[in-house]
Design a protein around this motif. Structure first.
Motif, short mmCIF file in Angstrom:
data_model
loop_
_atom_site.label_atom_id
_atom_site.label_comp_id
_atom_site.label_asym_id
_atom_site.label_seq_id
_atom_site.Cartn_x
_atom_site.Cartn_y
_atom_site.Cartn_z
N SER A 1 25.38 35.93 65.62
CA SER A 1 24.86 36.23 64.21
C SER A 1 23.37 35.65 64.39
O SER A 1 23.33 34.98 65.38
N ILE A 2 22.42 35.83 63.22
CA ILE A 2 21.19 35.00 63.24
C ILE A 2 21.43 35.15 61.47
O ILE A 2 21.70 35.14 60.76
N SER A 3 20.78 33.59 61.98
CA SER A 3 20.59 32.74 60.33
C SER A 3 19.80 31.90 60.43
O SER A 3 18.71 31.35 61.98
N ILE B 1 18.52 29.75 63.37
CA ILE B 1 20.32 30.12 64.86
C ILE B 1 20.30 31.45 64.30
O ILE B 1 20.81 31.96 64.16
N ARG C 1 23.80 29.59 72.29
CA ARG C 1 23.14 29.22 71.07
C ARG C 1 21.26 29.33 71.41
O ARG C 1 21.37 28.18 71.89
N ASN D 1 23.38 33.08 67.62
CA ASN D 1 24.78 32.59 68.24
C ASN D 1 24.91 33.65 69.42
O ASN D 1 24.74 34.84 68.89
N ASN E 1 21.90 34.92 56.55
CA ASN E 1 23.40 35.06 57.25
C ASN E 1 23.35 35.73 57.85
O ASN E 1 24.13 36.61 57.11
C1 LIG Z 1 27.07 29.69 65.73
O1 LIG Z 1 27.69 28.70 65.69
C2 LIG Z 1 28.49 27.64 65.53
C3 LIG Z 1 29.31 26.65 66.08
O2 LIG Z 1 30.30 27.70 66.27
C4 LIG Z 1 28.50 27.41 63.95
O3 LIG Z 1 28.47 26.37 63.43
C5 LIG Z 1 27.37 28.60 63.42
O4 LIG Z 1 27.06 28.23 61.45
C6 LIG Z 1 26.94 29.22 64.06
N1 LIG Z 1 25.44 29.81 63.50
C7 LIG Z 1 25.45 30.79 63.26
C8 LIG Z 1 24.18 31.62 62.69
O5 LIG Z 1 25.92 32.22 63.02
#
Ligand SMILES: *[C@@H]1O[C@H](CO)[C@@H](O)[C@H](O)[C@H]1NC(C)=O
Ligand SMILES: *[C@@H]1O[C@H](CO)[C@@H](O)[C@H](O)[C@H]1NC(C)=O
Ligand SMILES: *[C@@H]1O[C@H](CO)[C@@H](O)[C@H](O)[C@H]1NC(C)=O
Ligand SMILES: *[C@@H]1O[C@H](CO)[C@@H](O)[C@H](O)[C@H]1NC(C)=O
Ligand SMILES: *[C@@H]1O[C@H](CO)[C@@H](O)[C@H](O)[C@H]1NC(C)=O
Ligand SMILES: *[C@@H]1O[C@H](CO)[C@@H](O)[C@H](O)[C@H]1NC(C)=O
Ligand SMILES: *[C@@H]1O[C@H](CO)[C@@H](O)[C@H](O)[C@H]1NC(C)=O
Ligand SMILES: *[C@@H]1O[C@H](CO)[C@@H](O)[C@H](O)[C@H]1NC(C)=O
Ligand SMILES: *[C@@H]1O[C@H](CO)[C@@H](O)[C@H](O)[C@H]1NC(C)=O
Ligand SMILES: *[C@@H]1O[C@H](CO)[C@@H](O)[C@H](O)[C@H]1NC(C)=O
Ligand SMILES: *[C@@H]1O[C@H](CO)[C@@H](O)[C@H](O)[C@H]1NC(C)=O
Ligand SMILES: *[C@@H]1O[C@H](CO)[C@@H](O)[C@H](O)[C@H]1NC(C)=O
Length: 417
Positions: free
Chosen positions: A113-115, A99, A87, A101, A138
């Protein structure tokens, strides 16, 4: 351990000055993430900016662009492993976070994913914001990269969600770096690799029934769009009125993306002339969507032309134009109405679905639709409905000319393209 820095773009000697002047400048963000053995596990260098619309206390909409990240922190970034994903977490400004992942499989790793979160309670960035709080967009990306390759995309990629536009460019990223050394094998995005037709980076498309399980798609809104009211003025007089819910259907690479126009974040303008009238809509992801009306036989109007230029989810710009249309035909001085969903076929790749449509592009009096006149004749009603799906409402003096348009029936004969 996390090492980072905010480096000015090479060749841009004016960065400091720009900062002082508060002008727009672009920065590359760079992150070298190391594991407990101090070996590099993730490398990323990229540029981005964000355009965010928000509602103000005076019920208008403002848009801010975030392109200056100050001194970001990278708390929460993790190397990941076979069990846990990797991450990149970036915090900047007052309450912004971003963020990404990554997950790993046998031969590939994925940008999952991009948040992006922003805080409208920050009254410096979002002056007069009506609602204050942290909002998050997200986006599921599901973009796969061969393990041990570094992903590069110098071209612009844009994500559009809830009106928020995320632009990314000059992207270099490698998660799950092997042996502490960034790879020399580059894996290019489609736009950078001119010889290829790899899947677009971020399709945000409506899955077709056969691909519903595809992890690369995010359903776009298919619910009815909100109805917006638009008007055009000539001097101080309203000369064009339109009330409608709009849904755009863009087919790109054989995938249809259905986009509802949110009137809350859509601007409008236009112009009126004796023989033509223009209504232009625009928003953060639509550069323009033009409806051009024309007069025919000196006594009727119709929708003659639609021009659109918009950003697709993968960042490309799509433009369509058709000046040979014939929709929404009604007598001058009346308004054209259609409660039922109707489709304006601009091209095989671009259709506009309209809902609760009412337009009057000419002869608007006192800023109001021509409303008086008898109800549509009973024989035009479909048995189950109190109102016919589409009809024309004329001003009093033309009341007797009220007519029903079975436009949608005609539309069925219009073949796409
Ligand atoms: C990324 O992974 C974390 C832990 O798995 C999760 O809590 C979070 O929501 C995820 N974020 C995104 C943007 O997917
Ligand atoms: C990250 O590592 C690269 C390659 O070793 C190096 O060129 C760069 O200066 C480092 N950046 C930071 C912010 O430490
Ligand atoms: C945001 O990025 C896009 C794409 O690089 C660029 O065209 C635009 O000018 C940038 N906006 C700002 C305010 O920096
Ligand atoms: C990030 O971590 C540093 C040190 O661990 C801490 O001082 C800082 O407040 C954190 N920043 C954020 C935004 O959480
Ligand atoms: C994976 O994450 C879980 C929960 O965050 C943690 O307990 C576990 O130690 C992690 N596994 C590895 C191998 O780091
Ligand atoms: C922003 O909010 C702070 C505290 O909530 C307040 O003191 C300040 O006057 C506000 N600034 C503006 C420009 O509204
Ligand atoms: C973002 O979406 C992904 C995939 O849909 C999901 O796994 C993740 O938990 C979400 N993250 C947040 C912060 O909502
Ligand atoms: C990492 O090192 C191991 C052992 O030296 C080697 O077998 C492997 O090929 C290396 N991987 C990469 C991607 O260089
Ligand atoms: C470019 O695309 C071709 C065809 O899909 C692919 O074989 C090649 O690996 C790509 N090159 C790079 C550098 O990504
Ligand atoms: C979008 O367009 C495609 C291709 O013309 C069509 O198959 C699909 O039904 C349309 N979807 C909507 C919601 O209009
Ligand atoms: C537009 O704003 C109205 C009132 O603030 C709200 O009820 C509606 O849900 C908004 N529509 C969209 C699509 O955001
Ligand atoms: C626009 O306003 C001007 C000046 O009042 C007027 O002469 C003209 O006819 C108007 N045009 C239309 C299309 O209403």
């Amino acid at each position: 351990m996390v090492c980072f820095r905010l480096s000015p773009v090479p060749g841009s000697g004016l960065v400091l000055l720009c900062l002082v002047l508060g002008a727009v400048s672009s920065y590359a963000l760079e992150l070298n993430l190391t594991d407990s053995e101090k070996a590099l596990c993730l490398y990323a260098k990229w540029q981005m900016n964000f355009t965010i619309p928000y509602e103000t206390t005076s019920k208008s909409y403002k848009t801010v662009t975030i392109s200056n990240f100050g001194t970001p922190t990278y708390n929460g970034s993790i190397c990941g492993d076979n069990q846990n994903g990797s991450r990149i977490a970036v915090q900047f400004g007052s309450g912004f976070s971003w963020i990404v992942n990554f997950t790993k499989s046998v031969s590939v790793y994925s940008i999952d994913s991009i948040s992006f979160s922003y805080n409208t309670g920050d009254n410096t960035t979002f002056p007069d914001a009506k609602d204050k709080g942290i909002l998050t967009v997200n986006e599921s990306v599901a973009f796969k990269i061969p393990l041990n390759d570094i992903f590069r995309c110098n071209s612009l990629s844009s994500l559009v969600k809830n009106g928020v536009v995320q632009n990314y460019w000059d992207v270099h990223v490698q998660a799950f770096v092997q042996n502490g050394t960034v790879s020399t094998n580059e894996y290019l995005c489609e736009k950078d690799n001119t010889t290829t037709t790899v899947a677009p980076i971020v399709p945000t498309t409506v899955p077709s029934p056969t691909t519903t399980s595809s992890p690369t798609t995010t359903p776009s809104p298919k619910e009815k769009p909100d109805v917006g009211s638009y008007l055009v003025k000539n001097g101080s007089d309203t000369c064009l009125l339109a009330t409608m819910g709009l849904q755009l259907n863009v087919t790109h690479d054989k995938v249809a993306s259905v986009i509802n126009i949110n009137p809350n974040v859509t601007g409008y303008s236009g112009s009126c002339h004796p023989q033509t009238a223009l209504l232009r809509l625009n928003s953060s992801n639509i550069k323009y969507l033009d409806f051009v009306f024309a007069v025919k036989n000196e006594n009727r109007f119709y929708l003659k032309e639609v021009n659109v230029s918009m950003y697709l989810a993968n960042g490309s710009v799509f433009s369509f134009a058709n000046n040979n249309l014939s929709y929404w035909d009604a007598p001058l001085g009346s308004s054209y109405m259609c409660n039922k969903e109707q489709t304006v076929s601009v091209s095989g790749e671009f259709q506009i679905n309209t809902f609760d449509l009412r337009v009057q592009p000419f002869n608007v009096k006192d800023g109001k639709y021509s409303t008086a006149g008898p109800l549509p004749p009973k024989r035009c009603f479909s048995p189950s409905l109190h109102l016919p799906p589409c009809w024309v409402q004329s001003p009093p003096q033309e009341g007797s000319r009220l007519e029903l348009l079975l436009q949608f029936r005609r539309l069925k004969k219009v073949s796409p393209g």
